[in-house]
Scaffold this motif. Structure first.
Motif, PDB file in Angstrom:
ATOM      1  N   ASP A 133       0.813  -1.213   0.000  1.00  0.00           N
ATOM      2  CA  ASP A 133       0.000   0.000   0.000  1.00  0.00           C
ATOM      3  C   ASP A 133       0.851   1.270   0.000  1.00  0.00           C
ATOM      4  OD1 ASP A 133      -2.820   1.087   0.267  1.00  0.00           O
ATOM      5  OD2 ASP A 133      -1.869   2.054   1.987  1.00  0.00           O
ATOM      6  N   HIS A 134       1.810   1.367   0.923  1.00  0.00           N
ATOM      7  CA  HIS A 134       2.614   2.579   1.016  1.00  0.00           C
ATOM      8  C   HIS A 134       3.841   2.318   1.886  1.00  0.00           C
ATOM      9  CE1 HIS A 134       0.237   2.682   4.743  1.00  0.00           C
ATOM     10  NE2 HIS A 134       1.183   3.454   5.251  1.00  0.00           N
ATOM     11  N   TYR A 135       4.701   3.312   1.977  1.00  0.00           N
ATOM     12  CA  TYR A 135       5.825   3.271   2.893  1.00  0.00           C
ATOM     13  C   TYR A 135       5.524   4.173   4.087  1.00  0.00           C
ATOM     14  CZ  TYR A 135       9.007   0.782  -0.236  1.00  0.00           C
ATOM     15  OH  TYR A 135       9.602  -0.177  -1.015  1.00  0.00           O
ATOM     16  N   ALA A 136       5.962   3.758   5.270  1.00  0.00           N
ATOM     17  CA  ALA A 136       5.746   4.536   6.494  1.00  0.00           C
ATOM     18  C   ALA A 136       7.036   4.534   7.300  1.00  0.00           C
ATOM     19  CB  ALA A 136       4.600   3.940   7.318  1.00  0.00           C
ATOM     20  N   PRO A 137       7.298   5.598   8.068  1.00  0.00           N
ATOM     21  CA  PRO A 137       8.516   5.645   8.882  1.00  0.00           C
ATOM     22  C   PRO A 137       8.586   4.467   9.851  1.00  0.00           C
ATOM     23  CG  PRO A 137       7.430   7.789   8.835  1.00  0.00           C
ATOM     24  CD  PRO A 137       6.481   6.817   8.214  1.00  0.00           C
ATOM     25  N   VAL A 138       9.778   3.915  10.006  1.00  0.00           N
ATOM     26  CA  VAL A 138       9.971   2.853  10.987  1.00  0.00           C
ATOM     27  C   VAL A 138       9.726   3.441  12.368  1.00  0.00           C
ATOM     28  CG1 VAL A 138      11.625   1.247  12.005  1.00  0.00           C
ATOM     29  CG2 VAL A 138      11.596   1.624   9.530  1.00  0.00           C
ATOM     30  N   ALA A 139       8.748   2.897  13.068  1.00  0.00           N
ATOM     31  CA  ALA A 139       8.299   3.528  14.316  1.00  0.00           C
ATOM     32  C   ALA A 139       8.837   2.846  15.555  1.00  0.00           C
ATOM     33  CB  ALA A 139       6.765   3.548  14.367  1.00  0.00           C
TER      34      ALA A 139
END
Length: 760
Positions: free
Chosen positions: A724-730
């Motif tokens: 779906d998308h890329y997100a910051p490693v949290a």
């Protein structure tokens, strides 16, 4: 005779290969129907396919019905091989989507239908296995209307479902369900419907017209095993799907959707022709439609045209005099954003340098890339580096598919699929002849998000392993290779665990190589956090290169990729030097501060300068006094990484959207596991005894979810997931990726490496 290029698509095990066998038998192409279980089908020709009972590579067969020649393409059903499906979509005139009457709409079914509708490919639906116990066509139709599209038109009812005597009984007149769907797109039909004066001929014409426009999807129930309903499907294929509308008298234009190797190792290209005719002994151009390594930030041709006539390997002059041939007596010019400098380089005819090398742009690009990994000192080392742009080859042989086999012919014309020999540099996705423009091939599915290190069990096989993997990647361009010379490791990008197993089995069976895979990791990406700039000037310490390069890195919108622009005048130095800088920028960004590819950033060249061609009195050119392409390729990574350090980067991980259908009473056990796997449910709904959970989950934990779902849901859970998308490693430590090639983050070691490579 008309041509129809037809794709058979389905979720794995829905029965599409069995349906292909039944269609060939119905058309009289084969006398006996092959069995997937026995490994005797026409399209599953690989030993691995026959043993596993799944389709791994797309295959082409043909049959004729009346005046229609059907080229039928059987595609893989497992999601790990979605890239094979993607390559087929761009060459289809129509498709048959197969759904099991027992399992119903499944995860891959939804992915395929969304793509078919987005591309507006006319599609029929075949509900297979009506003879199997548990078959429920009514449930499948309701599921298709709810989860695929409401624009479905049932063409028959089923008698005695779930038994070997099951049969499809075609509707002999318009049904309310048929009229409701068709009248939505046809006001005249709606008026006739209201007035109760609709003939079946009128409805059938509307059905063909709307099917051809991909507005509605006729549904045919049947069984590939018994042949029930197959004759009606064949009639639907020839009457409802539009034939190829290609021009045999137009300019040559085709698309390569598959590449394989013959018994002697020769390359064979499968091409769908959209226009014109290709004949044996023709010389044909082919192009992947992408720029060379230089990208699109600078005007002009692909590759490094200036380098092809001047200094392709970084060891000689680039023709830096005002006329491109003689020395320039002016000192080095340092150009800031206003394009002004203290040298007279701006007077050079940079465009002349570009034009002089245009005919050899592709080769120049390949040589320039070799230089950036060698004498130029760029941070490459991957298996890529293949130049884009136009290439050419001579067709030495042609086969065209006829009545189930590929038959040698002197030519292949528009609308047909042919096998072409002789195009040694051809790649999957290449356009033969004239590009199709907006209608040409493009990516429809996300690239792989997983990576695994593969090692030979026998160390002496390392070279053979890389060659074998390169051959495999040649047939599947989305399998990316990354080679680490220092650690003697090769990393392979993949879609999933099944594909990894298949790659391992292929290496063993086809290449005689026993390998092991070291785990599976997620492929992350880096994006700049802020802006950063750096510059190093020619002749000023600590810059050892005869070049001035200044770069600024800025964040760009998500999905925009890497942009390159100039704040200096294009004529301020030879065009080839600008190309060398842009090439090095794009290659260097393959490994950011944490080792991942840097994307969604804008790189701007803010300063430029070079030392014009110099020579001692009455002597030849002295490269120690004059700038070469190697100077810019060597300096750019240092400047870019310094700017990137000041900008800072953040690591992003791939996120999948997911949907789970499971018994309602298992929701309590399911939710804690989703939380432990870092999944974020967005919506939870209940329909009867079934709960539906939709949300997002990191790609790194999808495989774990797949493994645990059956135990949590008594084997009744159904998972659908897609990138779906890329997100910051949290959470946790920021993932790091080991670097390959020269490391511009370590200036001392980098310069030593470059010096060793150049012999300086």
């Amino acid at each position: 005779m008309h041509s129809l290029n037809l794709g058979i698509l389905a979720h794995v095990d829905a029965g599409k290969t069995s349906l292909t066998e039944r269609l060939l038998h119905a058309a009289g192409v084969i006398d006996e129907i092959g069995s997937v279980d026995d490994g005797s089908t026409q399209t599953d020709t690989l030993a691995l396919e026959r043993r596993r009972g799944i389709t791994i590579k797309s295959a082409v067969v043909s049959f004729e019905v009346d005046d229609v020649a059907v080229n039928l393409i059987d595609t893989p059903g497992h999601p790990d091989f979605i890239a094979e499906v993607e390559r087929v979509l761009g060459v289809l005139d129509g498709a048959v989507l197969v759904i099991s009457a027992v399992e119903g709409v499944q995860a891959q079914t939804r992915v395929l239908m969304r793509t078919l509708r987005r591309l507006r490919i006319p599609t029929l639906i075949f509900v297979n296995k009506i003879d199997r116990r548990g078959a429920d066509v009514g449930r499948v139709l309701r599921g298709a209307a709810a989860r695929l599209t409401p624009a479905i038109v049932p063409m028959a009812r089923v008698d005695r479902p779930g038994t070997r005597a099951a049969r499809a009984v075609a509707h002999t007149g318009p049904t309310p369900a048929m009229l409701d769907v068709l009248s939505t797109n046809d006001d005249a039909l709606l008026a006739s419907y209201v007035e109760d004066r609709v003939s079946f001929e009128r409805v059938r014409a509307a059905l063909a017209e709307q099917t051809g426009r991909a507005l509605v999807h006729p549904v045919f129930p049947g069984s590939a095993a018994t042949g029930a309903g197959v004759d009606a499907l064949v009639a639907g294929i020839t009457e409802l799907l539009p034939a190829a509308r290609d021009r045999a008298d137009g300019p040559v234009s085709g698309t390569v959707f598959k590449v394989e190797r013959g018994p002697a190792g020769e390359k064979i290209a499968y091409a769908r022709m959209f226009s014109g005719t290709v004949r044996t002994r023709d010389r044909v151009p082919f192009d992947d439609g992408r720029p060379g390594p230089g990208g699109t930030g600078l005007p002009g041709g692909t590759g490094l045209p200036g380098e092809s006539v001047g200094d392709p390997d970084g060891d000689g002059p680039d023709g830096q005099g005002p006329d491109g041939q003689g020395p320039d007596d002016h000192g080095p010019g340092h150009h800031g954003p206003d394009g002004d400098g203290d040298g007279d380089a701006g007077a050079r005819d940079a465009q002349g340098v570009q034009d002089a090398g245009g005919a050899h742009g592709g080769q120049g690009a390949r040589e320039a890339l070799d230089g950036s990994r060698g004498s130029g000192g760029g941070p490459g080392g991957g298996a890529g580096g293949r130049a884009g742009g136009a290439r050419e080859g001579k067709v030495t042989a042609i086969s065209v598919f006829q009545r189930g086999a590929a038959v040698a012919q002197a030519s292949v014309s528009a609308g047909r699929i042919g096998k072409l020999w002789g195009l040694t540099d051809v790649r999957i996705g290449d356009t033969i002849g004239v590009p199709r423009g907006a209608d040409g091939p493009r990516s429809h599915f996300a690239p792989p998000t997983l990576e695994s290190v593969v090692r030979p069990l026998r160390p002496e096989d390392a070279g053979a392993l890389f060659l074998a993997l390169t051959r495999i990647a040649e047939q599947d361009p989305l399998i990316g290779l990354r080679r680490d010379e220092e650690r003697q490791e090769i990393s392979v990008s993949l879609y999933g665990e099944v594909q990894k197993e298949v790659v391992g089995a292929t290496l063993a069976e086809e290449f005689g190589l026993d390998v092991e895979f070291r785990g599976t990791t997620t492929i992350c990406a880096e994006r700049p956090v802020g802006s950063g700039a750096a510059v190093e000037f020619n002749g000023k310490e600590p810059n050892p290169f005869l070049a001035t390069v200044g770069l600024r890195v800025d964040p760009a919108p998500a999905g925009s990729g890497v942009g390159f622009a100039l704040e200096v005048e294009l004529g301020s130095m030879p065009y080839a030097f600008f190309r060398a800088v842009e090439d090095s920028v794009r290659e260097t960004l393959g490994q950011g501060l944490h080792g991942w590819r840097v994307t969604d950033c804008a790189v701007t060249m803010t300063h430029s300068g070079y030392s014009p061609r110099q020579s001692h009195a009455h002597q030849g050119f002295d490269k120690s006094m004059s700038s070469t392409g190697a100077d810019f390729r060597g300096l750019t990574p240092l400047v870019l990484m310094a700017a990137l350090r000041r900008a800072g980067t953040r690591v992003y991980e791939p996120i999948h959207r997911f949907g789970i259908e499971a018994p309602s009473d298992t929701l309590g056990a399911l939710l804690p596991v989703l939380a432990a796997l870092r999944a974020v449910p967005r919506t939870t709904t209940t329909r009867g005894g079934v709960c539906v959970v939709d949300g997002t989950v990191p790609a790194a934990t999808v495989h774990g979810l797949e493994q645990r779902l059956p135990g949590l849901t008594r084997g009744e859970g159904d998972l659908e997931s897609a990138f779906d998308h890329y997100a910051p490693v949290a959470r946790g430590a920021v993932p790091e990726r080991s670097r390959t090639g020269h490391n511009p983050l370590d200036r001392k070691e980098y310069l030593l490496d470059v010096t060793r490579r150049t012999g300086g």
